[in-house]
Write a protein that holds these residues in place. Sequence first.
Motif, PDB file in Angstrom:
ATOM      1  N   HIS A 177      -4.637 -54.175 -18.354  1.00 36.28           N
ATOM      2  CA  HIS A 177      -4.244 -53.236 -17.592  1.00 36.28           C
ATOM      3  C   HIS A 177      -5.169 -51.885 -17.901  1.00 36.28           C
ATOM      4  N   GLN A 178      -5.301 -51.848 -19.395  1.00 44.12           N
ATOM      5  CA  GLN A 178      -6.262 -50.529 -19.894  1.00 44.12           C
ATOM      6  C   GLN A 178      -7.512 -50.667 -19.321  1.00 44.12           C
ATOM      7  N   LEU A 180      -8.421 -51.915 -16.264  1.00 41.02           N
ATOM      8  CA  LEU A 180      -8.458 -51.662 -14.987  1.00 41.02           C
ATOM      9  C   LEU A 180      -8.289 -50.123 -14.940  1.00 41.02           C
ATOM     10  N   GLU A 181      -7.571 -49.472 -15.644  1.00 42.27           N
ATOM     11  CA  GLU A 181      -7.312 -47.968 -15.531  1.00 42.27           C
ATOM     12  C   GLU A 181      -8.598 -47.355 -15.963  1.00 42.27           C
ATOM     13  N   SER A 204     -11.133 -47.872 -13.169  1.00 42.83           N
ATOM     14  CA  SER A 204     -10.705 -46.880 -12.107  1.00 42.83           C
ATOM     15  C   SER A 204     -11.079 -45.567 -12.509  1.00 42.83           C
ATOM     16  N   ASP A 250      -7.090 -49.169  -8.744  1.00 48.01           N
ATOM     17  CA  ASP A 250      -5.629 -48.698  -8.811  1.00 48.01           C
ATOM     18  C   ASP A 250      -4.803 -49.556  -8.213  1.00 48.01           C
ATOM     19  N   THR A 292      -4.165 -52.331 -10.458  1.00 50.00           N
ATOM     20  CA  THR A 292      -3.473 -51.910 -11.779  1.00 50.00           C
ATOM     21  C   THR A 292      -2.055 -51.975 -11.183  1.00 50.00           C
ATOM     22  N   THR A 340       0.889 -54.289 -13.072  1.00 47.32           N
ATOM     23  CA  THR A 340       2.111 -53.779 -13.605  1.00 47.32           C
ATOM     24  C   THR A 340       3.434 -54.724 -12.924  1.00 47.32           C
TER      25      THR A 340
END
Length: 110
Positions: free
Chosen positions: A17-18, A20-21, A24, A40, A43, A47
């Motif tokens: 997740h981190q 991908l953020e 982005s 996004d 992500t 989630t």
Amino acid sequence: MFHRALTDDFGAVARLHQMLEAASEWCRTHGVRDSASELDTLTDRLTDLGEELHLVGESLDHEIHSRSRRTAAAARVSPAVTVSGHPMGRQAPAPDLISPSTVRSQPRSR
């Protein structure tokens, strides 16, 4: 291991997740807006997947604990039963003799 991968701050889901953020954000900073938008979306999907996996983990924990309790309860011996498994004061019936030709072997599981 499953539980740590989901709930730990450094677990697989959190780290992905981190990443991908961060990717982005990098894309946005460098004007690559279409890729930032796609990241996004991924992500957001991660989630949702993380939440579903968390529910599966809770269900798994519940099932394991429930099974452990049932196993422990089954392992307890009733005071009215002797070590041989037969009630006190009664003798166990003699076992039936079965000829080897009538006994079929069961397939083994791996």
